[in-house]
Write a protein that holds these residues in place. Structure first.
Motif, PDB file in Angstrom:
ATOM      1  N   SER A  27      81.050  29.566 -32.534  1.00 29.32           N
ATOM      2  CA  SER A  27      80.436  28.638 -31.590  1.00 29.32           C
ATOM      3  C   SER A  27      80.061  27.357 -32.332  1.00 29.32           C
ATOM      4  N   MET A  28      80.109  26.217 -31.633  1.00 33.45           N
ATOM      5  CA  MET A  28      79.941  24.929 -32.310  1.00 33.45           C
ATOM      6  C   MET A  28      78.807  24.110 -31.708  1.00 33.45           C
ATOM      7  N   SER A  29      77.610  24.631 -31.758  1.00 38.69           N
ATOM      8  CA  SER A  29      76.467  23.869 -31.266  1.00 38.69           C
ATOM      9  C   SER A  29      76.088  22.791 -32.273  1.00 38.69           C
ATOM     10  N   GLY A  30      75.526  21.691 -31.760  1.00 42.24           N
ATOM     11  CA  GLY A  30      75.045  20.624 -32.626  1.00 42.24           C
ATOM     12  C   GLY A  30      76.022  19.501 -32.873  1.00 42.24           C
ATOM     13  N   PHE A  31      77.251  19.603 -32.341  1.00 35.82           N
ATOM     14  CA  PHE A  31      78.255  18.569 -32.603  1.00 35.82           C
ATOM     15  C   PHE A  31      78.558  17.707 -31.377  1.00 35.82           C
ATOM     16  N   SER A  32      77.989  18.050 -30.226  1.00 30.32           N
ATOM     17  CA  SER A  32      78.190  17.251 -29.021  1.00 30.32           C
ATOM     18  C   SER A  32      76.949  17.331 -28.153  1.00 30.32           C
ATOM     19  N   SER A  33      76.549  16.192 -27.570  1.00 30.56           N
ATOM     20  CA  SER A  33      75.391  16.125 -26.689  1.00 30.56           C
ATOM     21  C   SER A  33      75.779  16.134 -25.218  1.00 30.56           C
ATOM     22  N   ASP A  34      77.068  16.288 -24.905  1.00 28.81           N
ATOM     23  CA  ASP A  34      77.558  16.268 -23.531  1.00 28.81           C
ATOM     24  C   ASP A  34      76.799  17.271 -22.665  1.00 28.81           C
ATOM     25  N   ILE A  35      76.284  16.824 -21.504  1.00 29.50           N
ATOM     26  CA  ILE A  35      75.510  17.699 -20.629  1.00 29.50           C
ATOM     27  C   ILE A  35      76.335  18.266 -19.475  1.00 29.50           C
ATOM     28  N   MET A  36      77.535  17.742 -19.218  1.00 30.86           N
ATOM     29  CA  MET A  36      78.334  18.214 -18.096  1.00 30.86           C
ATOM     30  C   MET A  36      78.792  19.648 -18.331  1.00 30.86           C
ATOM     31  N   ASP A  37      79.130  20.321 -17.227  1.00 30.99           N
ATOM     32  CA  ASP A  37      79.579  21.711 -17.294  1.00 30.99           C
ATOM     33  C   ASP A  37      78.541  22.574 -18.008  1.00 30.99           C
ATOM     34  N   THR A  38      77.267  22.392 -17.622  1.00 25.31           N
ATOM     35  CA  THR A  38      76.145  23.164 -18.177  1.00 25.31           C
ATOM     36  C   THR A  38      76.047  22.992 -19.684  1.00 25.31           C
ATOM     37  N   ASP A  39      75.873  21.742 -20.116  1.00 25.17           N
ATOM     38  CA  ASP A  39      75.777  21.405 -21.544  1.00 25.17           C
ATOM     39  C   ASP A  39      76.982  21.950 -22.297  1.00 25.17           C
ATOM     40  N   GLY A  40      78.165  21.703 -21.735  1.00 30.81           N
ATOM     41  CA  GLY A  40      79.387  22.320 -22.255  1.00 30.81           C
ATOM     42  C   GLY A  40      79.925  21.744 -23.541  1.00 30.81           C
ATOM     43  N   GLY A  41      79.381  20.626 -24.012  1.00 35.37           N
ATOM     44  CA  GLY A  41      79.848  20.083 -25.283  1.00 35.37           C
ATOM     45  C   GLY A  41      81.262  19.550 -25.243  1.00 35.37           C
ATOM     46  N   LEU A  42      81.729  19.082 -24.057  1.00 32.96           N
ATOM     47  CA  LEU A  42      83.075  18.535 -23.867  1.00 32.96           C
ATOM     48  C   LEU A  42      84.159  19.604 -24.058  1.00 32.96           C
ATOM     49  N   LYS A  43      83.799  20.882 -23.860  1.00 30.12           N
ATOM     50  CA  LYS A  43      84.762  21.972 -24.007  1.00 30.12           C
ATOM     51  C   LYS A  43      85.946  21.770 -23.072  1.00 30.12           C
ATOM     52  N   GLY A  44      87.163  21.885 -23.607  1.00 34.22           N
ATOM     53  CA  GLY A  44      88.381  21.697 -22.841  1.00 34.22           C
ATOM     54  C   GLY A  44      88.865  20.273 -22.801  1.00 34.22           C
ATOM     55  N   PHE A  45      88.030  19.335 -23.273  1.00 38.17           N
ATOM     56  CA  PHE A  45      88.395  17.917 -23.285  1.00 38.17           C
ATOM     57  C   PHE A  45      88.197  17.332 -24.685  1.00 38.17           C
ATOM     58  N   GLY A  46      88.350  18.149 -25.691  1.00 41.49           N
ATOM     59  CA  GLY A  46      88.215  17.709 -27.071  1.00 41.49           C
ATOM     60  C   GLY A  46      87.083  18.380 -27.814  1.00 41.49           C
ATOM     61  N   GLY A  47      86.144  18.960 -27.087  1.00 40.80           N
ATOM     62  CA  GLY A  47      85.033  19.667 -27.716  1.00 40.80           C
ATOM     63  C   GLY A  47      85.251  21.164 -27.736  1.00 40.80           C
ATOM     64  N   ASN A  48      84.217  21.896 -28.131  1.00 38.86           N
ATOM     65  CA  ASN A  48      84.309  23.340 -28.270  1.00 38.86           C
ATOM     66  C   ASN A  48      83.097  24.015 -27.647  1.00 38.86           C
ATOM     67  N   SER A  49      83.224  25.301 -27.404  1.00 41.28           N
ATOM     68  CA  SER A  49      82.121  26.076 -26.839  1.00 41.28           C
ATOM     69  C   SER A  49      80.891  25.946 -27.729  1.00 41.28           C
ATOM     70  N   THR A  50      79.760  25.592 -27.119  1.00 41.37           N
ATOM     71  CA  THR A  50      78.533  25.413 -27.895  1.00 41.37           C
ATOM     72  C   THR A  50      77.731  26.704 -28.019  1.00 41.37           C
ATOM     73  N   SER A  51      77.984  27.670 -27.139  1.00 37.12           N
ATOM     74  CA  SER A  51      77.206  28.912 -27.173  1.00 37.12           C
ATOM     75  C   SER A  51      78.033  30.031 -26.560  1.00 37.12           C
TER      76      SER A  51
END
Length: 386
Positions: free
Chosen positions: A128-152
């Motif tokens: 899991s990659m918490s702490g690398f993205s502040s994106d709040i969309m998709d339940t604080d999803g961290g831009l998962k699926g659009f360049g980010g990764n699962s935060t939890s």
């Protein structure tokens, strides 16, 4: 509605920052209770062009986020633990729809001094990659699926942690998701349990992480439909890395993360999505995986990279800019390459130590042969934490 929201904000602003410390003997025993409530309100618009007459989506967005939670942490000597309830959480079996309140975290650990810590229970996986993205969309999803990764990515596991190194054996989730594979029937016999390893470094001006995970599943080939009892093995893996240096005495940061993986949708750490003007993303190209009659596995591979640049303007205000890109690759006709990309601007405002307002404007795009979806969203998150 407006009066209710203003009243709620006023009440939250008046509540002082606190953490409920139930017990602390000043030595090696403590118990505390914590929680966070996260709501959102906003507007979303999306447009899809796939050669047919698809109407645009315009949505008024509001609700309580499913990752709102309350929990307790405790420590007795070398033993520690955590129990956390989430507003919308699968407690046990993944691959099913979330059905309401469930256990987000439930684990215990024992520390062997400098020799490390053994952990057993449900908690975040090492990759899991918490702490690398502040994106709040998709339940604080961290831009998962659009360049980010699962935060939890919370799963039951047994793990050993020592000096930043985390090694874990994680529950089998691929069996419950085998229905996503066309031409393949799970025989309920995972080839090996899911394994994961990661190393995390946290210094005064740098956070960095690298990790990998792997699992496999045996199953029977179902096409062509006959008495054929041949079987094949589905492999899934992911390699992830992130780095986040800070500058100007911690006021400025740059976060970079990247991942490459294959068939990771089978254990929930990657996926391909589009946004239809909603707070949450929608899976795109479901059941992309396929097993041919000769046993050939048409795997789905993904590569992504995400960036975030942030600056703390004052003690209360910050300015954050982020974005990312993901390429999904497979051999299913018409879905060979799927491009997903997103960007966001966020200006969080800390009203007090326990209450924040987080406005964000986002753009998401998903492009594939004869298909294009674009979405623009403006959302305000209200976050109350104690």
């Amino acid at each position: 509605m407006k009066k209710v929201l203003l009243t709620l904000i006023a009440v939250l602003m008046a509540v002082p920052a606190f953490a409920i410390e139930v017990y602390n003997n000043g030595e090696d025993t403590s118990v505390e209770i914590y929680g966070t409530a996260r709501g959102y309100v906003g507007y979303g618009h999306s447009a899809t062009d796939d050669g047919v007459n698809v109407p645009d989506n315009d949505n008024f967005l509001y609700g309580l986020q499913g990752n709102s939670r309350i929990g307790t942490k405790f420590k007795v000597g070398n033993f520690a633990g955590q129990v956390e309830l989430g507003a919308n959480e699968n407690t046990l079996t993944y691959g099913q729809d979330k059905v309401g309140v469930g256990l987000r975290q439930v684990w215990g650990s024992y520390t062997f001094g400098n020799a490390g810590t053994f952990v057993a229970g449900k908690t975040d996986t090492p990759t899991s990659m918490s702490g690398f993205s502040s994106d709040i969309m998709d339940t604080d999803g961290g831009l998962k699926g659009f360049g980010g990764n699962s935060t939890s990515n919370r799963r039951f596991q047994m793990a050993y942690r020592v000096m930043g190194l985390d090694i874990a054996i994680i529950e089998d989730e691929m069996s419950s998701n085998a229905a996503k594979i066309n031409g393949f029937t799970d025989n309920a016999n995972a080839y090996i349990p899911r394994l994961a390893i990661a190393y995390t470094y946290k210094g005064a001006n740098l956070m960095a992480k690298i990790g990998a995970t792997y699992s496999a599943l045996n199953g029977t080939i179902t096409t062509p439909t006959n008495a054929d009892t041949r079987w094949t093995t589905i492999h899934a893996f992911g390699i992830v890395a992130g780095v986040k240096p800070t500058f100007m005495d911690g006021k400025m940061w740059l976060a970079i993360q990247a991942r490459y993986g294959m068939n990771e949708e089978l254990y929930g750490e990657a996926g391909t999505y589009e946004n239809l003007g909603a707070f949450g993303h929608t899976a795109y190209g479901n059941n992309l995986m396929r097993v041919d009659g000769d046993g050939t596995v048409n795997n789905t591979s993904r590569v992504n990279v995400g960036l975030e640049l942030g600056y703390k303007v004052t003690e209360a205000f910050s300015a954050i800019l982020g974005g990312g890109y993901q390429l999904t690759m497979n051999d299913v006709a018409g879905f060979e390459n799927i491009h997903s990309y997103g960007a966001y601007v966020q200006i969080p405002y800390a009203v007090s130590k326990n209450f924040s307002l987080i406005p964000q404007i986002s753009y998401f795009g998903t492009n594939q042969t004869n298909h294009q979806t674009d979405a623009v969203l403006l959302v305000m998150q209200a976050r109350f934490t104690f």
